[in-house]
Enzyme design. Structure first.
Site, mmCIF file in Angstrom:
data_model
loop_
_atom_site.group_PDB
_atom_site.id
_atom_site.type_symbol
_atom_site.label_atom_id
_atom_site.label_comp_id
_atom_site.label_asym_id
_atom_site.label_seq_id
_atom_site.Cartn_x
_atom_site.Cartn_y
_atom_site.Cartn_z
ATOM 1 N N HIS A 316 9.474 70.296 -28.332
ATOM 2 C CA HIS A 316 8.715 70.477 -29.578
ATOM 3 C C HIS A 316 7.895 69.221 -29.817
ATOM 4 O O HIS A 316 8.342 68.115 -29.554
ATOM 5 C CB HIS A 316 9.670 70.686 -30.777
ATOM 6 N N ASP A 373 12.497 79.079 -31.076
ATOM 7 C CA ASP A 373 12.275 80.261 -30.239
ATOM 8 C C ASP A 373 13.405 80.504 -29.261
ATOM 9 O O ASP A 373 13.627 81.633 -28.824
ATOM 10 C CB ASP A 373 10.940 80.125 -29.485
HETATM 11 C C1 SDX Z 1 6.790 76.763 -31.825
HETATM 12 O O1 SDX Z 1 4.295 72.998 -33.819
HETATM 13 C C2 SDX Z 1 5.167 73.750 -34.373
HETATM 14 O O2 SDX Z 1 5.716 73.419 -35.443
HETATM 15 C C3 SDX Z 1 5.477 75.058 -33.647
HETATM 16 C C4 SDX Z 1 6.624 75.876 -34.189
HETATM 17 C C5 SDX Z 1 6.319 76.411 -35.571
HETATM 18 O O3 SDX Z 1 7.277 76.747 -36.302
HETATM 19 O O4 SDX Z 1 5.105 76.609 -35.869
HETATM 20 O O5 SDX Z 1 7.807 75.090 -34.266
HETATM 21 C C6 SDX Z 1 6.909 77.094 -33.294
HETATM 22 O O6 SDX Z 1 5.736 76.930 -31.273
HETATM 23 C C7 SDX Z 1 7.972 76.156 -31.107
HETATM 24 C C8 SDX Z 1 7.650 75.742 -29.627
HETATM 25 C C9 SDX Z 1 7.747 77.007 -28.758
HETATM 26 N N1 SDX Z 1 7.225 76.734 -27.385
HETATM 27 C C10 SDX Z 1 8.050 76.676 -26.318
HETATM 28 O O7 SDX Z 1 9.271 76.747 -26.385
HETATM 29 C C11 SDX Z 1 7.308 76.547 -24.985
HETATM 30 C C12 SDX Z 1 7.993 75.462 -24.116
HETATM 31 N N2 SDX Z 1 7.752 74.155 -24.758
HETATM 32 C C13 SDX Z 1 6.632 73.361 -24.253
HETATM 33 O O8 SDX Z 1 5.512 74.098 -23.871
HETATM 34 C C14 SDX Z 1 6.359 72.135 -25.135
HETATM 35 O O9 SDX Z 1 7.569 71.532 -25.350
HETATM 36 C C15 SDX Z 1 5.650 72.301 -26.461
HETATM 37 C C16 SDX Z 1 4.362 73.022 -26.321
HETATM 38 C C17 SDX Z 1 6.512 73.005 -27.443
HETATM 39 C C18 SDX Z 1 5.373 70.878 -26.987
HETATM 40 O O10 SDX Z 1 4.432 70.309 -26.153
HETATM 41 P P1 SDX Z 1 3.961 68.766 -26.362
HETATM 42 O O11 SDX Z 1 4.472 68.219 -27.637
HETATM 43 O O12 SDX Z 1 2.490 68.710 -26.087
HETATM 44 O O13 SDX Z 1 4.771 68.016 -25.254
HETATM 45 P P2 SDX Z 1 4.253 67.761 -23.775
HETATM 46 O O14 SDX Z 1 3.712 69.030 -23.202
HETATM 47 O O15 SDX Z 1 3.366 66.553 -23.800
HETATM 48 O O16 SDX Z 1 5.625 67.432 -23.043
HETATM 49 C C19 SDX Z 1 6.162 66.106 -23.035
HETATM 50 C C20 SDX Z 1 6.940 66.023 -21.721
HETATM 51 C C21 SDX Z 1 6.102 66.401 -20.500
HETATM 52 O O17 SDX Z 1 6.665 65.740 -19.382
HETATM 53 P P3 SDX Z 1 5.951 64.322 -18.884
HETATM 54 O O18 SDX Z 1 4.484 64.631 -18.683
HETATM 55 O O19 SDX Z 1 6.206 63.350 -20.020
HETATM 56 O O20 SDX Z 1 6.674 63.985 -17.605
HETATM 57 O O21 SDX Z 1 8.034 66.957 -21.752
HETATM 58 C C22 SDX Z 1 7.838 67.937 -20.721
HETATM 59 C C23 SDX Z 1 6.377 67.877 -20.320
HETATM 60 O O22 SDX Z 1 6.216 68.294 -18.966
HETATM 61 N N3 SDX Z 1 8.184 69.225 -21.314
HETATM 62 C C24 SDX Z 1 8.879 70.181 -20.704
HETATM 63 C C25 SDX Z 1 9.020 71.206 -21.652
HETATM 64 N N4 SDX Z 1 8.410 70.848 -22.788
HETATM 65 C C26 SDX Z 1 7.882 69.629 -22.581
HETATM 66 N N5 SDX Z 1 9.390 70.278 -19.456
HETATM 67 C C27 SDX Z 1 10.056 71.419 -19.154
HETATM 68 N N6 SDX Z 1 10.256 72.443 -20.012
HETATM 69 C C28 SDX Z 1 9.733 72.367 -21.270
HETATM 70 N N7 SDX Z 1 9.919 73.371 -22.126
#
Ligand code: SDX
Length: 427
Positions: A316, A373
């Site tokens: 998140h 989620d």
């Molecule tokens: C919702 O914003 C809100 O408030 C949203 C929400 C709401 O109520 O409105 O809370 C609802 O959308 C919840 C989130 C649901 N999405 C998912 O579950 C999809 C999986 N999660 C990821 O796509 C991700 O964690 C996000 C999109 C939720 C957050 O993305 P960020 O903040 O841009 O983080 P990032 O992509 O920069 O990740 C940081 C690191 C990265 O690794 P490095 O580049 O540092 O090596 O964490 C890794 C990412 O690769 N990472 C994950 C991961 N999520 C982040 N690696 C594996 N699996 C994951 N799920």
């Protein structure tokens, strides 16, 4: 006495610039850099807005480090356990909880506004049978703009209250209609003798002759535990600061477009699997994993930088601790496990993934915890909600947050059209 400002030095020419610090009542203060471009000739650069506040708001506060979520200053756990979703809607819209009389009036108004113009059933009927309900929902909500409000006086409280009540009341009906159309079965109209959450389940499940299917146990198909669980789910999804879909709603609000097309844009943004679409993807992913023995392979894929695979329901932008909503859902899931037949295999895979991820350095070092989620998918699955209705249910819960944020934007004297700049590196 410390000055309430920050000073920025441009090391290329030694010039310094001072910017006021605006105090928050909770959480981070902000550096007011509105004159930064005029002062320095430079833009700030923040793709994805990881360090950028787009507005001032009094609606919702998240403490990502502590894993706290407050609606109008009240903790989400308290609201989810003590109040109905409609009482929470009143809180988000009005800034305070309703008294008994107000709560009853609010509920009755929503029930009476839950019907939609017959023209919308023709629009919904024009979609192919297998259309995703989210596609039908965003289109039919956009079409609502053709039925209401040639103009809207944001200074007329009665007018924008009515505008808000209409969209909150009609979205469940449109969502249920979208679902039933996708199956090619007759639409079931709202029954105003039923509460908000019961009415939605009724419109999803009843038969045209107004009788609910009798289950093999000889019970009515809708149980109180299901109604309560869905009401809690709507509350948990009601608002969440400036997430991607709310930012979209505010962006559309900033151009002066109709409030209902702003909500339609929010629905479209929410559909993405990185956002609200994740709940549907979580179940698909658990089914794809299929067995706990396959989990290590998928955990390695999630950790592999060269593999686009991500663990749905984890991570998140704001929470760097447990999502408090996931905690409420986990308790709900435990309660449902006893009362409803849950897919034990799916639950086992979900719990095993959580345990492995919470103890794996890749996830720990990146503060990747289960988000709303991860558990909402499992709970909705237990409620026998069809998977393509998971995100529409997120829409039903979130609509009040979107419209409360739309109203706050419209009433903010500092609001301007959203028009970011860029770092140009082309020819
Ligand atoms: C919702 O914003 C809100 O408030 C949203 C929400 C709401 O109520 O409105 O809370 C609802 O959308 C919840 C989130 C649901 N999405 C998912 O579950 C999809 C999986 N999660 C990821 O796509 C991700 O964690 C996000 C999109 C939720 C957050 O993305 P960020 O903040 O841009 O983080 P990032 O992509 O920069 O990740 C940081 C690191 C990265 O690794 P490095 O580049 O540092 O090596 O964490 C890794 C990412 O690769 N990472 C994950 C991961 N999520 C982040 N690696 C594996 N699996 C994951 N799920």
């Amino acid at each position: 006495m410390l000055k309430k400002s920050i000073t920025v030095t441009d090391n290329r020419n030694g010039k310094t610039y001072e910017y006021p610090v605006l105090r928050a009542s909770r959480g981070p203060d902000v550096a007011d850099i509105r004159t930064f471009y005029k002062d320095t000739g430079m833009f700030t650069y923040d793709p994805g807005f990881t360090s950028t506040a787009s507005c001032e708001s009094k609606i919702t506060f998240i403490d990502g480090d502590k894993g706290e979520l407050l609606y109008r200053g009240i903790e989400i756990e308290n609201l989810a356990n003590e109040y109905t979703y409609l009482e929470v809607c009143f809180l988000l819209l009005k800034g305070r909880l309703p008294d008994k009389k107000e709560a009853l009036e609010f509920d009755l108004e929503i029930r009476h506004r839950s019907f939609v113009h017959e023209g919308l059933t023709n629009l919904i009927g024009s979609f192919p049978d297998n259309a995703h309900p989210m596609s039908i929902l965003s289109s039919s909500v956009s079409a609502l703009a053709s039925f209401y409000y040639e103009h809207l006086d944001i200074n007329n409280e009665a007018e924008y209250h009515e505008m808000a009540m209409r969209i909150i009341a009609k979205i469940p009906t449109l969502a249920a209609f979208a679902y039933r159309h996708s199956l090619g079965i007759p639409l079931i109209y709202p029954n105003i003798s039923k509460s908000f959450s019961e009415n939605f389940l009724y419109m999803m499940r009843a038969y045209p002759h107004d009788k609910l299917k009798i289950t093999s146990e000889g019970e009515l198909e809708i149980k109180q535990v299901e109604i309560d669980a869905l009401d809690t789910i709507f509350t948990l999804h009601a608002d969440h600061e400036q997430n991607a879909s709310t930012t979209t709603v505010r962006g559309v609000a900033s151009t002066g477009a109709h409030p209902y097309v702003a909500i339609s844009a929010g629905i479209s943004a929410l559909w993405g699997r990185a956002h609200g679409g994740a709940n549907e993807s979580v179940i698909a992913q658990l089914e794809m994993i299929g067995d706990v023995k396959n989990i290590p392979k998928f955990i390695e894929k999630a950790k592999d930088k060269n593999d686009p695979f991500r663990l749905m329901g984890f991570g998140h932008r704001v929470y760097k601790n447990f999502d408090p909503r996931a905690k409420v859902l986990k308790k709900l899931q435990d309660r449902l496990k006893d009362e409803m037949k849950m897919d034990a295999k799916l639950l086992e895979i979900a719990h095993e993934i959580e345990q492995i991820a919470l103890n794996d350095d890749y996830f720990i070092s990146r503060n990747l915890y289960p988000n709303i989620d991860f558990y909402s998918g499992v709970v909705l699955y237990a409620l026998k909600i069809p998977r393509n209705m998971f995100t529409p249910i997120f829409v039903i819960g979130r609509t009040v947050g979107w419209i409360a944020q739309w109203i706050e934007f419209k009433k903010d004297p500092l609001s301007k059209i959203a028009r970011p700049r860029q770092l140009y590196t082309g020819k």
